[in-house]
Design a protein around this motif. Structure first.
Motif, PDB file in Angstrom:
ATOM      1  N   PRO A  26      -1.498   5.028 -18.015  1.00  0.00           N
ATOM      2  CA  PRO A  26      -2.254   4.293 -19.032  1.00  0.00           C
ATOM      3  C   PRO A  26      -1.810   2.834 -19.119  1.00  0.00           C
ATOM      4  CG  PRO A  26      -0.643   5.746 -20.050  1.00  0.00           C
ATOM      5  CD  PRO A  26      -0.650   6.089 -18.595  1.00  0.00           C
ATOM      6  N   THR A  27      -2.767   1.984 -19.504  1.00  0.00           N
ATOM      7  CA  THR A  27      -2.520   0.550 -19.506  1.00  0.00           C
ATOM      8  C   THR A  27      -1.568   0.109 -20.610  1.00  0.00           C
ATOM      9  OG1 THR A  27      -4.554   0.263 -20.798  1.00  0.00           O
ATOM     10  CG2 THR A  27      -4.707  -0.024 -18.415  1.00  0.00           C
ATOM     11  N   ASP A  28      -1.280   0.963 -21.596  1.00  0.00           N
ATOM     12  CA  ASP A  28      -0.288   0.580 -22.597  1.00  0.00           C
ATOM     13  C   ASP A  28       1.133   0.716 -22.056  1.00  0.00           C
ATOM     14  OD1 ASP A  28      -0.270   3.336 -22.481  1.00  0.00           O
ATOM     15  OD2 ASP A  28      -0.098   3.624 -24.643  1.00  0.00           O
ATOM     16  N   ALA A  29       1.272   1.351 -20.890  1.00  0.00           N
ATOM     17  CA  ALA A  29       2.590   1.511 -20.280  1.00  0.00           C
ATOM     18  C   ALA A  29       2.718   0.762 -18.958  1.00  0.00           C
ATOM     19  CB  ALA A  29       2.884   2.991 -20.052  1.00  0.00           C
ATOM     20  N   TYR A  30       1.614   0.612 -18.224  1.00  0.00           N
ATOM     21  CA  TYR A  30       1.675   0.059 -16.880  1.00  0.00           C
ATOM     22  C   TYR A  30       0.537  -0.936 -16.635  1.00  0.00           C
ATOM     23  CZ  TYR A  30       4.848   3.912 -15.644  1.00  0.00           C
ATOM     24  OH  TYR A  30       5.895   4.797 -15.580  1.00  0.00           O
ATOM     25  N   ARG A  31       0.832  -1.903 -15.773  1.00  0.00           N
ATOM     26  CA  ARG A  31      -0.223  -2.702 -15.140  1.00  0.00           C
ATOM     27  C   ARG A  31      -0.505  -2.096 -13.773  1.00  0.00           C
ATOM     28  NH1 ARG A  31       2.877  -7.864 -14.802  1.00  0.00           N
ATOM     29  NH2 ARG A  31       4.569  -6.386 -15.142  1.00  0.00           N
ATOM     30  N   LEU A  32      -1.763  -2.050 -13.398  1.00  0.00           N
ATOM     31  CA  LEU A  32      -2.173  -1.375 -12.174  1.00  0.00           C
ATOM     32  C   LEU A  32      -2.699  -2.371 -11.146  1.00  0.00           C
ATOM     33  CD1 LEU A  32      -4.037   1.676 -13.747  1.00  0.00           C
ATOM     34  CD2 LEU A  32      -1.690   1.581 -12.917  1.00  0.00           C
ATOM     35  N   PHE A  33      -2.309  -2.165  -9.901  1.00  0.00           N
ATOM     36  CA  PHE A  33      -2.744  -2.998  -8.795  1.00  0.00           C
ATOM     37  C   PHE A  33      -3.134  -2.076  -7.641  1.00  0.00           C
ATOM     38  CE2 PHE A  33       0.493  -5.072 -11.285  1.00  0.00           C
ATOM     39  CZ  PHE A  33      -0.020  -6.350 -11.528  1.00  0.00           C
ATOM     40  N   LEU A  34      -4.321  -2.280  -7.074  1.00  0.00           N
ATOM     41  CA  LEU A  34      -4.792  -1.458  -5.964  1.00  0.00           C
ATOM     42  C   LEU A  34      -5.307  -2.346  -4.837  1.00  0.00           C
ATOM     43  CD1 LEU A  34      -5.545   0.322  -8.738  1.00  0.00           C
ATOM     44  CD2 LEU A  34      -6.484   1.874  -7.013  1.00  0.00           C
ATOM     45  N   THR A  35      -5.320  -1.801  -3.632  1.00  0.00           N
ATOM     46  CA  THR A  35      -5.919  -2.511  -2.518  1.00  0.00           C
ATOM     47  C   THR A  35      -7.435  -2.576  -2.697  1.00  0.00           C
ATOM     48  OG1 THR A  35      -6.135  -0.472  -1.231  1.00  0.00           O
ATOM     49  CG2 THR A  35      -4.105  -1.772  -0.918  1.00  0.00           C
ATOM     50  N   ASP A  36      -8.044  -3.438  -1.915  1.00  0.00           N
ATOM     51  CA  ASP A  36      -9.499  -3.570  -1.942  1.00  0.00           C
ATOM     52  C   ASP A  36     -10.172  -2.753  -0.840  1.00  0.00           C
ATOM     53  OD1 ASP A  36      -9.583  -5.329  -4.128  1.00  0.00           O
ATOM     54  OD2 ASP A  36      -9.151  -7.047  -2.837  1.00  0.00           O
ATOM     55  N   ASP A  37      -9.445  -1.814  -0.260  1.00  0.00           N
ATOM     56  CA  ASP A  37      -9.999  -1.028   0.843  1.00  0.00           C
ATOM     57  C   ASP A  37     -11.302  -0.335   0.441  1.00  0.00           C
ATOM     58  OD1 ASP A  37      -7.978  -1.479   2.747  1.00  0.00           O
ATOM     59  OD2 ASP A  37      -6.692   0.020   1.813  1.00  0.00           O
ATOM     60  N   PRO A  38     -12.302  -0.308   1.348  1.00  0.00           N
ATOM     61  CA  PRO A  38     -13.557   0.397   1.060  1.00  0.00           C
ATOM     62  C   PRO A  38     -13.447   1.887   1.342  1.00  0.00           C
ATOM     63  CG  PRO A  38     -13.701  -0.630   3.205  1.00  0.00           C
ATOM     64  CD  PRO A  38     -12.340  -0.992   2.655  1.00  0.00           C
ATOM     65  N   VAL A  39     -12.399   2.513   0.805  1.00  0.00           N
ATOM     66  CA  VAL A  39     -12.169   3.947   1.023  1.00  0.00           C
ATOM     67  C   VAL A  39     -11.857   4.572  -0.330  1.00  0.00           C
ATOM     68  CG1 VAL A  39     -11.331   3.640   3.389  1.00  0.00           C
ATOM     69  CG2 VAL A  39      -9.703   3.595   1.491  1.00  0.00           C
ATOM     70  N   SER A  40     -11.944   5.888  -0.395  1.00  0.00           N
ATOM     71  CA  SER A  40     -11.651   6.576  -1.650  1.00  0.00           C
ATOM     72  C   SER A  40     -10.168   6.900  -1.789  1.00  0.00           C
ATOM     73  CB  SER A  40     -12.477   7.864  -1.753  1.00  0.00           C
ATOM     74  OG  SER A  40     -12.265   8.673  -0.613  1.00  0.00           O
ATOM     75  N   GLN A  41      -9.429   6.831  -0.687  1.00  0.00           N
ATOM     76  CA  GLN A  41      -7.986   7.090  -0.718  1.00  0.00           C
ATOM     77  C   GLN A  41      -7.230   5.753  -0.713  1.00  0.00           C
ATOM     78  OE1 GLN A  41      -7.030   9.712   2.611  1.00  0.00           O
ATOM     79  NE2 GLN A  41      -6.958  11.435   1.224  1.00  0.00           N
ATOM     80  N   ARG A  42      -7.248   5.064  -1.837  1.00  0.00           N
ATOM     81  CA  ARG A  42      -6.615   3.753  -1.898  1.00  0.00           C
ATOM     82  C   ARG A  42      -5.155   3.884  -2.319  1.00  0.00           C
ATOM     83  NH1 ARG A  42     -11.090   0.704  -5.430  1.00  0.00           N
ATOM     84  NH2 ARG A  42      -9.592  -1.013  -5.442  1.00  0.00           N
TER      85      ARG A  42
END
Length: 293
Positions: free
Chosen positions: A85-101
């Protein structure tokens, strides 16, 4: 299989951490998606999590209580937020066009710099029918020390075959390890403390030729070396945390942990994950140590 890494399950195990201790973890969440059945991006045999399943994963994430979690196989930020949850963590993900990021969940008190994604890990190319994942490249700051972090999820199939093997996806994995080697050489040139963590889909040991190829250019600490994982009754590690340069000295001895799914049964594996979170603790100095390994 070697001696088991220590399993844990109580929050008190991290309660004595000092100001610049960072608990660093990697967790493959096993096709975590909310796409409906029949979606062409998801294999037909992939199960779908219920709201209760997401709640259980979020509870395990709270019990893991890591400062930094590298995650794999997550279908976008909205899905990741249901576990971190965003109250505990900041989230960063790749921009890959796949569902397994791949991505990174980071506690709010850790400063973050986002570096260009390591797209070269997709050695099949962006136009491939089944493209591979890129690597998430970030710099974390704790106190006055910085740690360069690369999150990876490499090609499956080449578990422990020799480098000469031409089947089992081994040529593809060799190409990806060559990309990792280039990234490591850059960290050596820049004198940066670094960590590579994630699902390597390889049973790395100190004697493994792919590990030795990496270490030929930069001494590294394979934190899982000499251990077997107690996950789901016992298995070899394929989820690893590698440390280089000053980060090798920051590793707290005997801090390797595997979080088990307490009270879970074998039939829960598909509802939780077939991987267990793996973590180590780093003690970042107030003043950065020399970069040499």
């Amino acid at each position: 299989m070697g001696r088991y890494a220590r399993a844990f399950g109580l929050l008190c195990l991290v309660g004595t951490a000092q100001a610049h201790d960072i608990k660093l973890s990697t967790w493959n969440l096993d096709w975590l998606t909310v796409r409906p059945a029949g979606d062409p991006a998801i294999p037909p045999d992939v199960g779908r999590r219920t709201d209760q399943d997401f709640a259980r994963l979020a509870a395990y994430a709270r019990r893991l209580n890591a400062d930094v979690v590298a995650f794999q196989e997550v279908d976008g930020p909205a899905v990741a937020r249901r576990v971190f949850p965003t109250d505990a963590y900041r989230l960063f993900l790749t921009d890959d066009p796949v569902s397994q990021r791949v991505g990174l969940a980071v506690r709010g008190d850790i400063a973050v710099t986002v570096n260009p994604e390591l797209t070269a890990l997709n050695v099949t190319g962006p136009q491939a029918s089944h493209p591979l994942r890129g690597g998430l490249d970030m710099t974390l700051r704790g106190g006055s020390a910085t740690l360069r972090v690369l999150v990876v999820h490499l090609k499956t199939g080449c578990w422990d075959q020799p480098l000469t093997q031409k089947a089992y996806s081994c040529p593809t994995l060799r190409q990806q390890f060559a990309v990792l080697d280039d990234w490591v050489l850059e960290r050596q040139d820049e004198g940066e403390a670094f960590a590579i963590l994630g699902d390597f889909n390889r049973r790395l040991t100190l004697a493994d030729p792919m590990m030795q190829a990496l270490e030929a250019d930069a001494p590294m600490t394979l934190t899982t070396a000499g251990h077997a994982s107690p996950c789901w009754g016992g298995e070899y590690f394929i989820d690893h945390i590698l440390l280089g340069n000053a980060a090798r000295q920051w590793l707290v001895p005997d801090s390797l942990r595997v979080m088990l799914y307490r009270d879970a049964k074998e039939e829960d594996r598909a509802r939780l994950s077939d991987h267990c979170p793996v973590s180590v603790t780093l003690r970042l100095p107030d003043d950065p140590a020399p970069a040499g390994g």
